[in-house]
Design an enzyme around this catalytic site. Structure first.
Site, PDB file in Angstrom:
ATOM      1  CG  ASP A 271      -2.296   0.699   0.897  1.00 38.05           C
ATOM      2  OD1 ASP A 271      -2.259   1.906   0.602  1.00 38.05           O
ATOM      3  OD2 ASP A 271      -3.342   0.042   0.928  1.00 38.05           O
ATOM      4  CG  HIS A 319     -14.726   0.173  -6.296  1.00 36.01           C
ATOM      5  ND1 HIS A 319     -14.618  -0.925  -5.485  1.00 36.01           N
ATOM      6  CD2 HIS A 319     -14.624   1.234  -5.464  1.00 36.01           C
ATOM      7  CE1 HIS A 319     -14.462  -0.535  -4.243  1.00 36.01           C
ATOM      8  NE2 HIS A 319     -14.461   0.769  -4.202  1.00 36.01           N
TER       9      HIS A 319
HETATM   10  C1  LIG Z   1     -10.946   0.817  -1.130  1.00 37.46           C
HETATM   11  S1  LIG Z   1      -9.439   0.533  -0.342  1.00 37.46           S
HETATM   12  C2  LIG Z   1      -9.348  -1.249  -0.377  1.00 37.46           C
HETATM   13  C3  LIG Z   1      -8.480  -1.787   0.716  1.00 37.46           C
HETATM   14  C4  LIG Z   1      -8.386  -3.318   0.801  1.00 37.46           C
HETATM   15  N1  LIG Z   1      -7.932  -3.894  -0.441  1.00 37.46           N
HETATM   16  C5  LIG Z   1      -9.715  -3.938   1.220  1.00 37.46           C
HETATM   17  O1  LIG Z   1     -10.330  -4.629   0.417  1.00 37.46           O
HETATM   18  O2  LIG Z   1     -10.147  -3.696   2.353  1.00 37.46           O
HETATM   19  C6  LIG Z   1      -8.230   0.998  -1.566  1.00 37.46           C
HETATM   20  C7  LIG Z   1      -6.810   0.874  -1.068  1.00 37.46           C
HETATM   21  O3  LIG Z   1      -5.928   1.263  -2.139  1.00 37.46           O
HETATM   22  C8  LIG Z   1      -4.858   1.974  -1.554  1.00 37.46           C
HETATM   23  N2  LIG Z   1      -4.203   2.785  -2.598  1.00 37.46           N
HETATM   24  C9  LIG Z   1      -4.644   3.928  -3.183  1.00 37.46           C
HETATM   25  N3  LIG Z   1      -3.768   4.344  -4.099  1.00 37.46           N
HETATM   26  C10 LIG Z   1      -2.749   3.455  -4.093  1.00 37.46           C
HETATM   27  C11 LIG Z   1      -1.549   3.339  -4.832  1.00 37.46           C
HETATM   28  N4  LIG Z   1      -1.220   4.236  -5.769  1.00 37.46           N
HETATM   29  N5  LIG Z   1      -0.730   2.296  -4.568  1.00 37.46           N
HETATM   30  C12 LIG Z   1      -1.070   1.364  -3.633  1.00 37.46           C
HETATM   31  N6  LIG Z   1      -2.202   1.426  -2.896  1.00 37.46           N
HETATM   32  C13 LIG Z   1      -3.024   2.461  -3.126  1.00 37.46           C
HETATM   33  C14 LIG Z   1      -5.509   2.780  -0.482  1.00 37.46           C
HETATM   34  O4  LIG Z   1      -4.563   3.272   0.457  1.00 37.46           O
HETATM   35  C15 LIG Z   1      -6.477   1.762   0.106  1.00 37.46           C
HETATM   36  O5  LIG Z   1      -5.872   1.015   1.116  1.00 37.46           O
END
Ligand SMILES: C[S@@+](CC[C@H](N)C(=O)[O-])C[C@H]1O[C@@H](n2cnc3c(N)ncnc32)[C@H](O)[C@@H]1O
Length: 436
Positions: A271, A319
C-alpha cells in the site's frame, strides 16, 4: 387488478415472509436504547429475499402513488433534507442528545450556540422528513431510531458525517466534470476535487481528523462479516504454498483472513507508504495477527511492480479508478507477470442493465455514482473488466467469474471474484507444439 393493487399485494406477502424470519430470532427489536441494534437482525435466506423484494416494491409503489411531478420534486427535497441533517451534525446536536432520556431546546441551544427557535425548526424538519431525532410529548428532544446511531455506533456516525459533508456538494459538480473531461481521461477531475479544490485522498491527508475517521469507517465497512466473506468468496486452498501480493491491501485484514483459511499461503501486503507505516504499527500490537505469513511493503501500484509472485490480488481497488487509471495499474503489473501468474479481483460488478433484480441494480448503480463522484471511479460490468484487461495485456487470459450475492443493501457478501491467468502467446504456442 391495477398495478397499484398488485404492488400492494406483493408488499403484503413479502412483509409476512420478512416478519416471520425477523421474529424467529429473539433479538428482533430495531434500533433502540435497549436492543442497541442499528441494523436489522440476521435473516434466513427467505427473509433476505423478502426484504430485497419489499424494498424494490415499496420504491415503485411510492413513485406510482406520488406521480411523476411529485416524484421529481421529492428528489430535490430529499437532497435539501440531507442538508438539514448535515447541519445538525456539524453543530454536534445528535451527540448532545443523550442515549437515554431527553434534553430541552434551551439546554441544547446553550450547548451548540444556535437559537432555540432555529434549532426547533431544524430538528422538526429532520424528525418529520427523515426520522432523524424526535420530540417527547413534553417538547423535549430525544433520539429516534436513525439518530441513535450517533450514540450507539460513533464510528459509523462519523463516516456518515464525512459523506454528508462532501457527497451531495460533490455530486452537483458532475455536469462540470463532464464538460471539463468529456472522455474521462483525467482521474483528477471529479466531483469531489471540483467541490473541494483537491482530490479526496489529499483532502483527507490535510484534514487528519476527518482522514482518520473516514479510513476507520471504510475499514469497518470492509470488515463486516469478519473474515467469513473473504474466506468464502474464493477457493483459497487452490493457492497452497503460493505467494500472494495484496495490491492496495491496506491494514492487511484481507490477507489475514486468507492465511487463517489457508495457512500455507504467504502474503505481501502493499500500500502507500503512510498506510503501510500505520498498518505496521497497528498490527505490531495485535497478537492475533498472523505475522509469520504476512509482510508489509510500501509500494504504489502505479509504479512498476517489484515482486514476482504467484497471485496479485486487488480487492476493492479498481472501482476507485477510471479506465485510464486502471490501465496504468495493469501496465505497472505487466513486468512482474510470469507464465501461470494469476490476477484476482474481488469487486462489486455491475449487472448489465435490466438483467438483475431491480433492487440489486439500484444498489450497484448508487455505488457507481458515489465512486465516480468522489474519485472518478467506476463500477464495471464483467464485459468492461474483460475489455480493460484485454486492452492492456491480451496474454492475461480470463479464467473465471464468481457472482457475489445480489442484495438491496451492499455488504462484502456482494463482492464478485474475477480471475485472469497470464499465458503468454509464446508459451501457449510451445505447449501446443509439445502436445501435437
Ligand atoms: C478501497 S481501499 C481497499 C483496501 C483493501 N484492499 C480492502 O479490500 O479492504 C483501496 C486501497 O488502495 C490503496 N491505494 C490507493 N492508491 C494506491 C496506490 N497508488 N498504490 C497502492 N495502494 C493504493 C488505499 O490506500 C487503500 O488502502
Amino acid at each position: 387488478m391495477c398495478q397499484l393493487e398488485v404492488l400492494a399485494q406483493a408488499v403484503s406477502t413479502q412483509a409476512q415472509t420478512l416478519s416471520r424470519s425477523w421474529h424467529e430470532g429473539k433479538d428482533h427489536a430495531l434500533s433502540s436504547c435497549d436492543s442497541r441494534r442499528t441494523t436489522i437482525p440476521p435473516l434466513d435466506p427467505q427473509g433476505e429475499e423478502a426484504r430485497n423484494q419489499l424494498l424494490a416494491a415499496l420504491r415503485t409503489l411510492e413513485q406510482l402513488v406520488l406521480g411523476p411531478k411529485d416524484t421529481m420534486q421529492s428528489f430535490y427535497y430529499r437532497t435539501a433534507e440531507a442538508g438539514v441533517i448535515q447541519a445538525l451534525c456539524q453543530l454536534q446536536v445528535p451527540r448532545h442528545v443523550p442515549l437515554y432520556g431527553s434534553i430541552s431546546y434551551a439546554d441544547l441551544s446553550k450547548k451548540v450556540g444556535v437559537s432555540e427557535d432555529r434549532l426547533k425548526h431544524l430538528i422538526r424538519i429532520a424528525a418529520v422528513c427523515s426520522n432523524f431525532l424526535a420530540e417527547t410529548e413534553d417538547g423535549l428532544v430525544k433520539h429516534s431510531d436513525n439518530s441513535l446511531i450517533w450514540q450507539l455506533d460513533p464510528l459509523a456516525a462519523t463516516g456518515m458525517e464525512v459523506m454528508l459533508d462532501h457527497l451531495p456538494s460533490s455530486s452537483f459538480k458532475l455536469g462540470e466534470v463532464c464538460t471539463q473531461d468529456p472522455m474521462d481521461e483525467k482521474q483528477e477531475v471529479c466531483g469531489f476535487s471540483l467541490a473541494r479544490q483537491q482530490p479526496l485522498y489529499l483532502y483527507l491527508e490535510t484534514h487528519p481528523a476527518e482522514g482518520r475517521s473516514f479510513a476507520a469507517h471504510m475499514r469497518a465497512q470492509a470488515a463486516q462479516y469478519g473474515d467469513s466473506a473473504i474466506q468464502a468468496c474464493y477457493d483459497w486452498s487452490r493457492l497452497k504454498e503460493k505467494t500472494i501480493v495484496d495490491c492496495g491491501g491496506s491494514f492487511g485484514s484481507v490477507a489475514a483472513a486468507i492465511v487463517r483459511k489457508e495457512p500455507t499461503i504467504k502474503c505481501i501486503v502493499q500500500d502507500l507508504p503512510k498506510v503501510v507505516d500505520s498498518a505496521i504499527k497497528a498490527t505490531a500490537q495485535d497478537s492475533s495477527f498472523p505475522h509469520d505469513s504476512i509482510s508489509f511493503q510500501a509500494h504504489s501500484f502505479l509504479e512498476t511492480q517489484p515482486v514476482v509472485a504467484d497471485v496479485y490480488l486487488f480487492r476493492m481497488v479498481f472501482h476507485n479508478w477510471s479506465d485510464a487509471g486502471a490501465r496504468r495499474i495493469l501496465q505497472a503489473l505487466r513486468p512482474a507477470l510470469r507464465p501461470g501468474a494469476r490476477v484476482v479481483c474481488v469487486e462489486y460488478v455491475m449487472p448489465p442493465i435490466g438483467t438483475a433484480p431491480s433492487y440489486a441494480e439500484l444498489a450497484t448503480r448508487r455505488l457507481d455514482n458515489v465512486m465516480y463522484t468522489l474519485m472518478k471511479g467506476k463500477v464495471r460490468e464483467l464485459s468492461e473488466f474483460k475489455d480493460l484487461f484485454e486492452s492492456v495485456e491480451p496474454d492475461l487470459v480470463f479464467a473465471s467469474f464468481k457472482q457475489g450475492q445480489l442484495r438491496a443493501t451492499h455488504d462484502p457478501r456482494c463482492h464478485s471474484v474475477l480471475e485472469w491467468v497470464y499465458k503468454p502467446a509464446s508459451v501457449q504456442g510451445e505447449s501446443e507444439a509439445h502436445s501435437s
